[in-house]
Design an enzyme around this catalytic site. Structure first.
Site, PDB file in Angstrom:
ATOM      1  N   GLY A   1       0.902  -4.173   3.568  1.00  0.00           N
ATOM      2  CA  GLY A   1       0.256  -3.910   5.115  1.00  0.00           C
ATOM      3  C   GLY A   1       0.088  -2.311   4.998  1.00  0.00           C
TER       4      GLY A   1
ATOM      5  N   LYS B   1      -3.006  -4.497  -1.517  1.00  0.00           N
ATOM      6  CA  LYS B   1      -3.172  -4.164  -0.367  1.00  0.00           C
ATOM      7  C   LYS B   1      -4.949  -4.005  -0.403  1.00  0.00           C
ATOM      8  CE  LYS B   1       0.455  -1.259   1.146  1.00  0.00           C
ATOM      9  NZ  LYS B   1       1.137   0.098   1.121  1.00  0.00           N
TER      10      LYS B   1
ATOM     11  N   LYS C   1      12.241  -5.146   3.856  1.00  0.00           N
ATOM     12  CA  LYS C   1      11.903  -3.986   2.998  1.00  0.00           C
ATOM     13  C   LYS C   1      12.369  -2.710   3.847  1.00  0.00           C
ATOM     14  CE  LYS C   1       7.654  -1.845   1.994  1.00  0.00           C
ATOM     15  NZ  LYS C   1       6.259  -2.149   1.537  1.00  0.00           N
TER      16      LYS C   1
HETATM   17  O1  OSB Z   1       4.332   1.576   1.395  1.00  0.00           O
HETATM   18  O2  OSB Z   1       3.952  -0.213   2.150  1.00  0.00           O
HETATM   19  C1  OSB Z   1       3.673   1.101   2.268  1.00  0.00           C
HETATM   20  C2  OSB Z   1       2.928   1.484   5.866  1.00  0.00           C
HETATM   21  C3  OSB Z   1       1.993   2.405   5.610  1.00  0.00           C
HETATM   22  C4  OSB Z   1       1.819   3.128   4.498  1.00  0.00           C
HETATM   23  C5  OSB Z   1       2.266   2.600   3.548  1.00  0.00           C
HETATM   24  C6  OSB Z   1       3.200   1.371   3.421  1.00  0.00           C
HETATM   25  C7  OSB Z   1       3.447   1.007   4.625  1.00  0.00           C
HETATM   26  C8  OSB Z   1       4.694  -0.340   4.932  1.00  0.00           C
HETATM   27  C9  OSB Z   1       4.338  -1.152   6.130  1.00  0.00           C
HETATM   28  O3  OSB Z   1       5.486  -0.447   4.170  1.00  0.00           O
HETATM   29  C10 OSB Z   1       3.853  -2.375   5.868  1.00  0.00           C
HETATM   30  C11 OSB Z   1       3.273  -2.989   7.352  1.00  0.00           C
HETATM   31  O4  OSB Z   1       4.132  -3.733   7.984  1.00  0.00           O
HETATM   32  O5  OSB Z   1       2.141  -2.925   7.621  1.00  0.00           O
HETATM   33 MG    MG Z   2       4.566   0.679  -0.381  1.00  0.00          MG
END
Ligand code: OSB
Ligand code: MG
Length: 375
Positions: free
Chosen positions: A294, A266, A165
């Site tokens: 995450g 989440k 991603k």
């Molecule tokens: O938008 O998914 C998101 C991390 C912090 C806040 C928002 C997001 C994210 C990530 C990282 O995309 C996901 C991870 O590896 O924990």
């Molecule tokens: Mg996101």
């Protein structure tokens, strides 16, 4: 039926340096700072992690606010209700507090962990998550150059990650994604805009629509479903909603409106593991694929995300990456990616992991304890 009597709940802040800065359309993090909860109940201890960040950029919540709402309102409300015989009681006792879902989720996680340990049941078994191990993807922050992003991505692909991603933001979107797609024609790729665009950017998304992406995550406003529905109608690529989905009710509304064709779940964002399960169930009933997102969690909340990733409706690899993608040393024993791009779901009672005492001592600041009021 298992019942636990909570004798104290401890809060602390955890600070862990990230292996590399993580940049999104809303800002850059160089370290992970979060509130960790420790629930003591008889001879069991439960742990909970709050996914709020230092500043309210991704969501309305932030660490200081989470801490304040936990000590002033949420923890006292849970303690005042007496013993916990059903983990759903946590959400019931804090329902009067509007919002504060990340703080509520942390509290539910800690109480649920203690309750499950008392009953010697794993979180995965409790929620009905049978898949183990689970396939994993990885989220790649915005870097100064495409070359730097490609080098980072190659490292992840070598390790076995099954989906990549790319974070995008205005000015670092189409050209970056085009060049990465040209280098990696067969890699399952997605993009995540973290709500950085408006309906006027539809032409950008139509151009991205040509690149064979698995999904486009949260292109538009965090509080908007209508514009996402209009955009989704013009795209073949599924829109995945993250920020816009605050609970199972939102998930149903988004699906019925056609605002998304995929949901990033989440647990911390939707108010807890039990509500996350309801989001999963609602999407599954409507045949909408979901995956577990995450928030750069430590091993504590990572364990819960991996358990949720074993649910039957989770049909896409999540952002459940290994400890070494985030930290040189995790708070728990490290989570390790298998060469086939999967990770094992913790099998022990409760969330199945605990902080290592040495790491807890090294990473904790500002410990505070709340006890039940003496009647
Ligand atoms: O938008 O998914 C998101 C991390 C912090 C806040 C928002 C997001 C994210 C990530 C990282 O995309 C996901 C991870 O590896 O924990
Ligand atoms: Mg996101």
């Amino acid at each position: 039926m298992t019942s636990i009597a909570i004798s104290s709940i401890e809060l602390r802040e955890i600070v862990l340096p990230l292996v590399r800065p993580f940049r999104t359309s809303f800002g850059e993090d160089v370290e992970k700072r979060c509130v960790l909860l420790r629930v003591e109940a008889g001879d069991v201890v439960g742990w909970g992690e709050c996914v709020a960040d230092v500043e309210p950029r991704y969501a309305e919540e932030w660490n200081g606010g989470a801490r304040e709402s936990l000590t002033r309102f949420l923890i006292p409300s849970v303690l005042a209700g007496g013993p916990i015989s059903d983990p759903a009681q946590v959400a019931e006792r804090v329902r009067w507090v509007r919002g504060h879902r990340m703080a509520k989720a942390a509290l539910e996680m800690a109480v649920l962990d203690a309750w499950l340990r008392a009953g010697r049941l794993s979180l995965a078994a409790f929620v009905g998550a049978g898949r183990d191990p689970v396939p994993c993807g990885v989220s790649v922050g915005i870097a100064p150059t495409v070359e730097a992003m490609l080098e980072e991505i190659q490292g992840y692909l070598t390790k076995g990650y099954r989906r990549v991603k790319l974070k995008i933001e205005p000015g670092r979107d189409l050209e970056v994604v085009r060049r990465i797609r040209a280098e990696l024609p067969d890699t399952p790729l997605s993009v995540d805009a973290n709500a950085a665009y408006t309906p006027a950017d539809a032409p950008l998304f139509q151009a991205l629509d040509e690149l064979g992406l698995v999904m486009i995550e949260q292109p538009l406003g965090h509080d908007d479903l209508t514009d996402h529905a209009r955009l989704q109608a013009r795209l073949r690529t599924p829109i995945c909603l993250d920020e816009s989905i605050r609970n199972a009710h939102d998930a149903v509304a988004a699906i019925e409106m056609g605002a998304c064709r995929v949901i990033n779940i989440k647990p911390g964002r939707v108010g807890g593991l039990l509500e996350a399960k309801r989001v999963h169930d609602a999407a599954r009933e409507r045949e909408v694929p979901v995956w577990i997102g995450g928030m750069l969690e430590t091993g504590i909340a990572r364990a819960t995300n991996l358990a949720m990733a074993g649910l039957p409706g989770v049909t896409m690899p999540g952002d459940t990456s290994a400890s070494d993608r985030y930290f040189r040393e995790d708070l728990t024993d490290p989570f390790v990616l298998a060469p086939d791009g999967t990770m094992a779901v913790p099998a022990g009672p409760g969330i199945g992991v605990e902080p290592r005492p040495d790491r807890l001592a090294a990473c904790s600041a500002g410990i505070e304890r709340v006890e039940p009021a003496v009647p």
